[in-house]
Motif scaffolding. Structure first.
Motif, PDB file in Angstrom:
ATOM      1  N   GLU A 656       0.707  -1.428   0.217  1.00 16.55           N
ATOM      2  CA  GLU A 656       0.193   0.645  -0.062  1.00 16.55           C
ATOM      3  C   GLU A 656       0.781   1.535   0.143  1.00 16.55           C
ATOM      4  N   ASP A 657       2.349   1.284   0.006  1.00 20.11           N
ATOM      5  CA  ASP A 657       3.059   2.457   0.223  1.00 20.11           C
ATOM      6  C   ASP A 657       2.859   2.903  -1.222  1.00 20.11           C
ATOM      7  N   PRO A 658       3.043   4.441  -1.185  1.00 20.57           N
ATOM      8  CA  PRO A 658       2.867   4.809  -2.620  1.00 20.57           C
ATOM      9  C   PRO A 658       4.428   4.667  -3.516  1.00 20.57           C
ATOM     10  N   LEU A 659       4.875   4.204  -3.192  1.00 25.71           N
ATOM     11  CA  LEU A 659       6.457   3.249  -3.185  1.00 25.71           C
ATOM     12  C   LEU A 659       6.138   2.646  -4.479  1.00 25.71           C
ATOM     13  N   THR A 660       4.911   2.482  -4.806  1.00 21.95           N
ATOM     14  CA  THR A 660       5.033   1.328  -5.537  1.00 21.95           C
ATOM     15  C   THR A 660       4.854   1.667  -6.771  1.00 21.95           C
ATOM     16  N   GLU A 661       4.551   3.066  -6.973  1.00 18.28           N
ATOM     17  CA  GLU A 661       4.680   3.724  -8.595  1.00 18.28           C
ATOM     18  C   GLU A 661       5.697   2.965  -9.294  1.00 18.28           C
ATOM     19  N   LYS A 662       6.823   3.272  -7.898  1.00 12.23           N
ATOM     20  CA  LYS A 662       8.201   3.460  -8.759  1.00 12.23           C
ATOM     21  C   LYS A 662       8.753   2.102  -8.496  1.00 12.23           C
ATOM     22  N   TYR A 663       8.052   1.171  -7.873  1.00 14.68           N
ATOM     23  CA  TYR A 663       8.963  -0.174  -7.492  1.00 14.68           C
ATOM     24  C   TYR A 663       7.560  -0.797  -7.004  1.00 14.68           C
ATOM     25  N   PRO A 664       7.477  -1.100  -8.109  1.00 16.61           N
ATOM     26  CA  PRO A 664       6.352  -2.010  -7.828  1.00 16.61           C
ATOM     27  C   PRO A 664       6.059  -4.236  -7.687  1.00 16.61           C
ATOM     28  N   LEU A 665       7.129  -4.358  -7.397  1.00 22.34           N
ATOM     29  CA  LEU A 665       7.855  -5.432  -6.827  1.00 22.34           C
ATOM     30  C   LEU A 665       7.931  -5.565  -5.228  1.00 22.34           C
ATOM     31  N   GLN A 666       7.394  -6.640  -4.365  1.00 23.22           N
ATOM     32  CA  GLN A 666       6.923  -6.471  -3.592  1.00 23.22           C
ATOM     33  C   GLN A 666       8.439  -7.711  -3.315  1.00 23.22           C
ATOM     34  N   CYS A 667       9.270  -7.121  -2.533  1.00 27.42           N
ATOM     35  CA  CYS A 667      10.737  -8.786  -2.590  1.00 27.42           C
ATOM     36  C   CYS A 667      11.129  -9.159  -1.462  1.00 27.42           C
ATOM     37  N   ILE A 668      10.727 -10.754  -0.714  1.00 27.68           N
ATOM     38  CA  ILE A 668      11.100 -11.294  -0.200  1.00 27.68           C
ATOM     39  C   ILE A 668      12.479 -11.919  -0.088  1.00 27.68           C
ATOM     40  N   GLY A 669      13.006 -12.348   0.749  1.00 26.20           N
ATOM     41  CA  GLY A 669      14.369 -13.665   0.602  1.00 26.20           C
ATOM     42  C   GLY A 669      13.950 -14.332   1.767  1.00 26.20           C
ATOM     43  N   HIS A 670      14.176 -15.590   1.036  1.00 22.18           N
ATOM     44  CA  HIS A 670      13.432 -16.919   1.359  1.00 22.18           C
ATOM     45  C   HIS A 670      15.072 -18.012   1.415  1.00 22.18           C
ATOM     46  N   HIS A 671      15.044 -19.046   2.637  1.00 18.56           N
ATOM     47  CA  HIS A 671      16.266 -19.196   3.448  1.00 18.56           C
ATOM     48  C   HIS A 671      15.985 -20.821   2.112  1.00 18.56           C
ATOM     49  N   TYR A 672      17.235 -21.410   1.923  1.00 19.84           N
ATOM     50  CA  TYR A 672      17.281 -21.982   0.561  1.00 19.84           C
ATOM     51  C   TYR A 672      17.622 -23.278   1.105  1.00 19.84           C
ATOM     52  N   ARG A 673      17.747 -24.801   0.419  1.00 18.87           N
ATOM     53  CA  ARG A 673      18.045 -25.842   1.183  1.00 18.87           C
ATOM     54  C   ARG A 673      20.265 -26.314   0.613  1.00 18.87           C
ATOM     55  N   ARG A 674      20.636 -24.522   0.182  1.00 21.06           N
ATOM     56  CA  ARG A 674      21.759 -24.733  -0.477  1.00 21.06           C
ATOM     57  C   ARG A 674      22.665 -23.985   0.343  1.00 21.06           C
ATOM     58  N   ARG A 675      22.468 -24.087   0.758  1.00 22.71           N
ATOM     59  CA  ARG A 675      22.716 -23.167   2.621  1.00 22.71           C
ATOM     60  C   ARG A 675      22.572 -22.653   3.924  1.00 22.71           C
ATOM     61  N   VAL A 676      23.417 -22.391   4.535  1.00 25.21           N
ATOM     62  CA  VAL A 676      23.641 -21.733   6.388  1.00 25.21           C
ATOM     63  C   VAL A 676      23.247 -20.867   5.989  1.00 25.21           C
ATOM     64  N   HIS A 677      22.099 -19.850   6.156  1.00 27.06           N
ATOM     65  CA  HIS A 677      23.068 -17.736   5.891  1.00 27.06           C
ATOM     66  C   HIS A 677      23.148 -18.245   4.943  1.00 27.06           C
ATOM     67  N   SER A 678      24.739 -17.689   5.343  1.00 23.83           N
ATOM     68  CA  SER A 678      25.726 -17.906   3.570  1.00 23.83           C
ATOM     69  C   SER A 678      26.959 -18.466   3.798  1.00 23.83           C
ATOM     70  N   THR A 679      26.611 -19.446   4.539  1.00 23.67           N
ATOM     71  CA  THR A 679      27.475 -21.124   4.522  1.00 23.67           C
ATOM     72  C   THR A 679      27.627 -21.714   3.647  1.00 23.67           C
ATOM     73  N   PHE A 680      28.111 -22.374   2.485  1.00 20.61           N
ATOM     74  CA  PHE A 680      28.135 -23.488   2.058  1.00 20.61           C
ATOM     75  C   PHE A 680      27.940 -22.235  -0.057  1.00 20.61           C
ATOM     76  N   ASP A 681      27.956 -21.104   0.449  1.00 24.11           N
ATOM     77  CA  ASP A 681      27.689 -20.724  -0.907  1.00 24.11           C
ATOM     78  C   ASP A 681      28.498 -20.899  -2.302  1.00 24.11           C
ATOM     79  N   ASN A 682      29.904 -21.307  -1.334  1.00 26.37           N
ATOM     80  CA  ASN A 682      30.885 -21.460  -2.547  1.00 26.37           C
ATOM     81  C   ASN A 682      31.355 -22.644  -3.040  1.00 26.37           C
TER      82      ASN A 682
END
Length: 784
Positions: A656-682
């Motif tokens: 509902e933020d008027p900023l959606t006119e400029k940035y219309p997509l809501q961005c979230i970040g999900h946990h992923y089975r390939r990492r423990v937070h940032s551990t194992f990314d490499n």
């Protein structure tokens, strides 16, 4: 026959030496050596240990060791049983060997030679590193005092002998350091639950799931987050017993695939609007437990408000539109906000109200938003309205810490800190910029003011210094300025985004290279002895070793070590556990067995005592009741952000933020089975398991001319990333999701090339918990 490298070299040299001998002598020598090498190769050691990072699981791992090297990883070999399921490791634990023998592992101490953040270093000795660290501690203490020192929240080493704990011990002995409270995981749940129940111990034991007829997994994805080893096992038992499982999540997660009878996608940050509409249906359809609310709750209706509460300030009045807004919280009202059809809301509310017993099991994702404290409060109201609190098969709403209340009490290596001042974990950058200006309104505890800003950071086994903290570009700018933080020490395994900002960078040993003890992450009741499987590689050392070197230079070695080796500290921790938990084995027995499981005579049902004997067991709140209306929050006089009753508050950077006119997509970040937070990314194996790619709905992709696999640019005013697109119907329109934990990798223009979500996230804290709002982001996306 598979030979180790050392055995192969031995055989090669021996055969070379005998090659000029007669054929018979050569053959005899070869046969003898082959027998010897084969026997050595078969002398495999099996070493019991566990996952040592802040994974949602604490799984049992067996390291297979031959010739001084880990050759493979297996897990708990025992079969599952209803009372004692095996502690099976997920892909992350099984990739430990690949991470430990990664060629990019840090090999020796280094000091910075370029600008901070460039990642340019030169090799130094451990002695020189200890000298530099000691000199800075001495200088900064004399100039600024003990509150200048800060050891950030970090969970890359999550055992009892965590290096960060040892560093805090040394700093405490040297005069003190600035404390922190909260974490990056569930702080809004913690504060919200305490405001309504007076405690965060609000979860039934998982063994009780089988008694539920309906389970609502609200933003809960244990298939990937694990959320306590074997949570999926207990959900499977419930499913097999006939429980219906509904998943509420913007993304069609692995857990949804595994269990969901129904998936209800919802716009991020709008969960309380859905709860309010469910309550409206239950009230107007007379599908709520008035007797339960009358007896156990404060402030559900006007008759049970505190004496000083204004008229029409009850939750019931708010839902029916009798309060200041005069807006009934109908399913149609909620549809416009949440994106969920009114008919689905009506069905969900009726089903939850009419199915007994029913449980809401909430993950931590929904509460990581601008007003995340309201999430757990709203769920508690739904649980109270249906009388599911204190009941087998029910729940108290949002899950706090797992029950038992008798949970194993764990020992540590710390000592009292003379400094009592404490800041919220998420606001450490504020303490760098304006620490002396921070007050209780900023979440400062233990003091009215700080005497100094943070001037020295010792970051041990953590990537939250940069990578996992919000608004990376702002954070990096702060850390680059050497007039602000004057010294940064980092102990790490790899050149992470945080490591690049070190002045002194130290190579640390890994979990399989040290002895330790680890408790369960959250759910589950057992303790594991983490046996050292192999020697530390290259020039790496444990944190205890180098911190002891610094302690000696400060003249504090005797007080710091108490004459204990690392093995002695493990014994010390086990002795503490044994004293606090009758029946726990002694050190030798525990070390030999490798694991101890705690058992209880019955399942834990949160608040069972209060419900069965209310006169004898009040809730631990000021009123002794479930405080739907909180007098404590009412007294804060901030009704727009911290209302006395749980209610929907539109989030900044929400739909509902008027900023959606400029940035219309809501961005979230999900946990992923390939990492423990940032551990194992490499770790290459894990890249094969799950690529780093942004999820977006097919409709949003079509509008932007984006096809599956295309590289896209995701951006807002805080930063920009380039990342491959995963075009899918498994995420609701208007929402994108970036797997959290990718290592920030900027190009020459500062554009991240790996897909690290924190170049987009906001550093503005939540109003009550002063916690991280990292799922509250508006962005735009274009084809790169």
């Amino acid at each position: 026959m598979k030979l180790s490298r050392r055995a192969f070299l031995k055989l090669s040299m021996a055969l070379g030496a005998t090659a000029t001998s007669s054929g018979l002598l050569f053959q005899q020598a070869k046969n003898s050596l082959l027998s010897e090498v084969e026997a050595a190769a078969n002398e495999e050691q099996l070493v019991t240990t566990a996952g040592g990072h802040n994974c949602g699981g604490r799984c049992l791992i067996t390291a297979h060791v031959s010739d001084g090297a880990v050759t493979r990883i297996t897990t708990d070999p025992l079969p599952d049983s209803p009372d004692e399921p095996a502690l099976k490791a997920c892909l992350r634990c099984r990739a430990y060997r690949n991470r430990m023998y990664h060629p990019d592992r840090l090999k020796y101490p280094m000091k910075r030679v370029g600008k901070r953040g460039e990642g340019k270093f030169e090799k130094i000795s451990w002695e020189e590193a200890a000298d530099i660290i000691t000199d800075n501690i001495t200088r900064i203490k004399e100039k600024y005092g003990p509150e200048a020192f800060y050891v950030p929240y970090a969970t890359g080493h999550d055992g009892a002998l965590a290096g960060a704990d040892f560093m805090c011990r040394l700093l405490a002995l040297n005069g003190g350091y600035l404390n922190y409270y909260n974490n990056y995981s569930n702080s809004c749940h913690t504060w919200g639950l305490k405001s309504i129940y007076g405690t965060e111990i609000t979860a039934n034991s998982r063994e009780d799931y089988v008694n539920s007829k309906l389970i609502i997994l609200w933003g809960h994805n244990p298939a990937e987050t694990i959320f306590g080893t074997n949570t999926m096992y207990y959900l499977r038992l419930a499913k097999d017993r006939g429980a219906k499982i509904i998943v509420i999540d913007p993304r069609y997660s692995d857990t949804t695939i595994a269990f969901a009878d129904q998936w209800i996608p919802i716009r991020p940050t709008t969960d309380n609007a859905l709860m309010d509409a469910m309550a409206y249906v239950m009230i107007t359809s007379n599908l709520y437990d008035q007797a339960f609310l009358d007896k156990y709750c404060l402030g559900f209706d006007e008759a049970h408000l505190p004496a000083d509460a204004p008229p029409n300030s009850s939750y019931r009045s708010y839902v029916l539109g009798l309060g200041e807004e005069h807006t009934p919280k109908t399913p149609e009202w909620a549809e416009a906000i949440t994106g969920i059809p009114a008919s689905t809301i009506l069905q969900l509310a009726r089903e939850y109200a009419m199915t007994k017993p029913a449980a809401i099991l909430a993950g931590y994702g929904p509460q990581r938003h601008a007003y995340g404290e309201l999430i757990s409060r709203g769920m508690a109201v739904l649980a109270a309205m249906t009388g599911n609190i204190g009941k087998s098969g029910g729940s108290a709403g949002a899950m706090g810490w797992p029950g038992y209340g008798r949970r194993p009490k764990f020992g540590g290596v710390g000592t009292d800190n003379p400094v009592k001042a404490s800041i919220p974990t998420f606001l450490w950058t504020d303490a760098v910029l304006r620490g002396t200006e921070m007050t209780k309104a900023d979440g400062l505890q233990g003091a009215d003011r700080l005497t100094t800003n943070i001037k020295m950071i010792v970051n041990i086994a953590g990537n939250a210094l940069v990578n996992q903290h919000s608004n990376i570009n702002r954070t990096a700018e702060i850390l680059r300025d050497e007039s602000k933080v004057e010294c940064i020490v980092v102990s790490e395994n790899f050149m992470t985004a945080s490591a690049k900002f070190a002045d002194i960078l130290l190579p640390c040993s890994m979990p399989l290279e040290r002895n330790d003890v680890i408790n369960t992450w959250a759910f589950g009741d057992y303790t594991i002895y983490m046996h050292k499987a192999v020697a530390s590689l290259y020039g790496s050392r444990s944190d205890y070793e180098w911190i002891t070197m610094v302690a000696e230079r400060l003249g504090l070695k005797k007080e710091f070590t108490e004459g204990k080796s690392e093995e002695d500290w493990v014994r010390h921790v086990v002795d503490q556990i044994q004293k606090k938990n009758p029946g726990f084995p002694n050190y030798e027995e525990f070390k030999a067995k490798g694991i101890y499981r705690f058992t209880y005579p019955e399942k834990f049902i949160a608040f069972k005592e209060q419900i069965e004997d209310f006169d004898g067991h009040k809730f631990p709140t000021p009123s002794g009741k479930i405080e739907i209306f909180s007098p404590v929050l009412y007294a804060m006089n901030n009704p727009k952000e911290i209302p006395a009753i749980p209610q929907y508050v539109p989030a900044w950077e929400g739909p509902e933020d008027p900023l959606t006119e400029k940035y219309p997509l809501q961005c979230i970040g999900h946990h992923y089975r390939r990492r423990v937070h940032s551990t194992f990314d490499n770790v290459p194996w894990m890249e094969e398991v799950a690529k780093q790619e942004v999820w977006l709905n097919t409709k949003d992709a079509a509008k932007r001319g984006i096809k599956n696999g295309d590289k896209v640019k995701v951006f807002n005013d805080r930063g920009t990333m380039v990342i491959p697109a995963r075009v899918t119907s498994c995420i609701m329109p208007g929402v994108i999701s970036v797997p959290q934990g990718a290592w920030y990798t900027p190009d020459a223009n500062g554009i991240d090339q790996r897909g690290c979500i924190n170049v987009l996230t906001n550093h503005r804290a939540t109003p009550l918990a002063h916690a991280n709002p990292q799922h509250t982001n508006l962005v735009e996306m274009v084809k790169a």
